[in-house]
Design an enzyme around this catalytic site. Sequence first.
Site, PDB file in Angstrom:
ATOM      1  N   ARG A 136      66.027  17.888 -66.993  1.00 56.60           N
ATOM      2  CA  ARG A 136      67.653  18.393 -67.472  1.00 56.60           C
ATOM      3  C   ARG A 136      68.492  17.962 -66.447  1.00 56.60           C
ATOM      4  NH1 ARG A 136      70.461  23.325 -66.874  1.00 56.60           N
ATOM      5  NH2 ARG A 136      68.244  24.261 -66.238  1.00 56.60           N
TER       6      ARG A 136
ATOM      7  N   ALA B 135      51.732  10.874 -72.305  1.00 58.42           N
ATOM      8  CA  ALA B 135      50.763   9.706 -72.303  1.00 58.42           C
ATOM      9  C   ALA B 135      49.430  10.067 -72.090  1.00 58.42           C
ATOM     10  CB  ALA B 135      51.185   8.580 -71.778  1.00 58.42           C
ATOM     11  N   PHE B 136      49.478  11.073 -71.048  1.00 63.30           N
ATOM     12  CA  PHE B 136      48.042  11.504 -70.378  1.00 63.30           C
ATOM     13  C   PHE B 136      47.393  12.251 -71.669  1.00 63.30           C
ATOM     14  CE2 PHE B 136      45.925  14.864 -68.310  1.00 63.30           C
ATOM     15  CZ  PHE B 136      44.733  14.080 -67.597  1.00 63.30           C
ATOM     16  N   SER B 137      48.263  12.985 -72.089  1.00 68.15           N
ATOM     17  CA  SER B 137      47.543  13.931 -73.308  1.00 68.15           C
ATOM     18  C   SER B 137      47.005  13.187 -74.298  1.00 68.15           C
ATOM     19  CB  SER B 137      48.369  14.898 -73.425  1.00 68.15           C
ATOM     20  OG  SER B 137      49.116  15.687 -72.600  1.00 68.15           O
TER      21      SER B 137
ATOM     22  N   ASP C 181      59.049  21.076 -64.601  1.00 69.89           N
ATOM     23  CA  ASP C 181      59.529  19.797 -65.179  1.00 69.89           C
ATOM     24  C   ASP C 181      60.708  19.658 -66.176  1.00 69.89           C
ATOM     25  OD1 ASP C 181      57.538  18.720 -63.289  1.00 69.89           O
ATOM     26  OD2 ASP C 181      56.010  18.535 -65.070  1.00 69.89           O
TER      27      ASP C 181
ATOM     28  N   GLU D  61      58.935   9.509 -71.066  1.00 70.09           N
ATOM     29  CA  GLU D  61      58.487   8.734 -72.437  1.00 70.09           C
ATOM     30  C   GLU D  61      59.441   8.906 -73.533  1.00 70.09           C
ATOM     31  OE1 GLU D  61      57.909  12.729 -73.023  1.00 70.09           O
ATOM     32  OE2 GLU D  61      56.563  11.961 -71.826  1.00 70.09           O
TER      33      GLU D  61
END
Length: 298
Positions: free
Chosen positions: A79, A192-194, A74, A149
Amino acid sequence: MTRSALLVTHTGRRQSTQHARTVAQDLLAAGFEVRVIAEEVADLDLPPEVTTVEGGPTLAAAEGVEIVLAMGGDGTFLRAAELARPVKAPLLGINLGKVGFLAEAEIDHLDQAVKDVVAGAYKVDERLTLDVRAEYGGRVIAESWALNEVSVEKGQRAQMLELLVDVDGRPLARYGCDGVVCATPTGSTAYAFSGGGPVVWPEVEALLLVPISAHALFSKPLVTAPTSTFALTVDPYTSFAVLCCDGRRTWDLPPGAKVTVERGQLPVRLVRLQPRPFTDVLVAKFALPVEGWRGNRR
């Protein structure tokens, strides 16, 4: 008319460089002009027909290309997105990393992915992005964008950050926290999920706001309209903060700085080879136990 592709590779992994050479050779054989970023050339040992381009985010390395291929995880994809987005080039992620949530193709299907690109057998989706601006003392101190994010986090480990959060010009809450994440649906499965935020299907147009370790009675993650604007103000009496976009671009924010986050003017265009339901992606990437931990007891 010559077709062209930009190849962006995670050169720190030997396996990635080997696969990149194969892809470059296959595309050249199919009549493509293949571009590679100058800083990666020495590690790839590519054929002399490959075109070397400068790869800074302010440069037009992807100008005029039919497709950008990101080979890695990812981080490599993000990048590559910096190069593809300004010129609206479609971006294909080929996962050579671990989870590779942003990637469209896995390494086992690399040959077929290249064949699909050559045949033009793909479609292009657009993903919502974020534009961010930070101001202090009446002047702009940072401007950027994000696919996943934008986060405003505490700059000193030992001190809590005090943030005033406004949504659509109205005050929402003052958080004593480690930070606040503003995310897109694409980024809902990342930072955000973490932080306890919801998973949002990529097709949903929405913005997410997720407080991180907030010392507050109300600190639930929020999902707002895509037209919403978030304003995060660093309390003048707190410690300095750090603004971060996609985990790649950072700026220090002094007390009193204000960060504004809204829907981005430019989307990121993602290549889809064989579209599949997002539910299948979630199950595969997170290895979800669809039968439940007890198994099928019928």
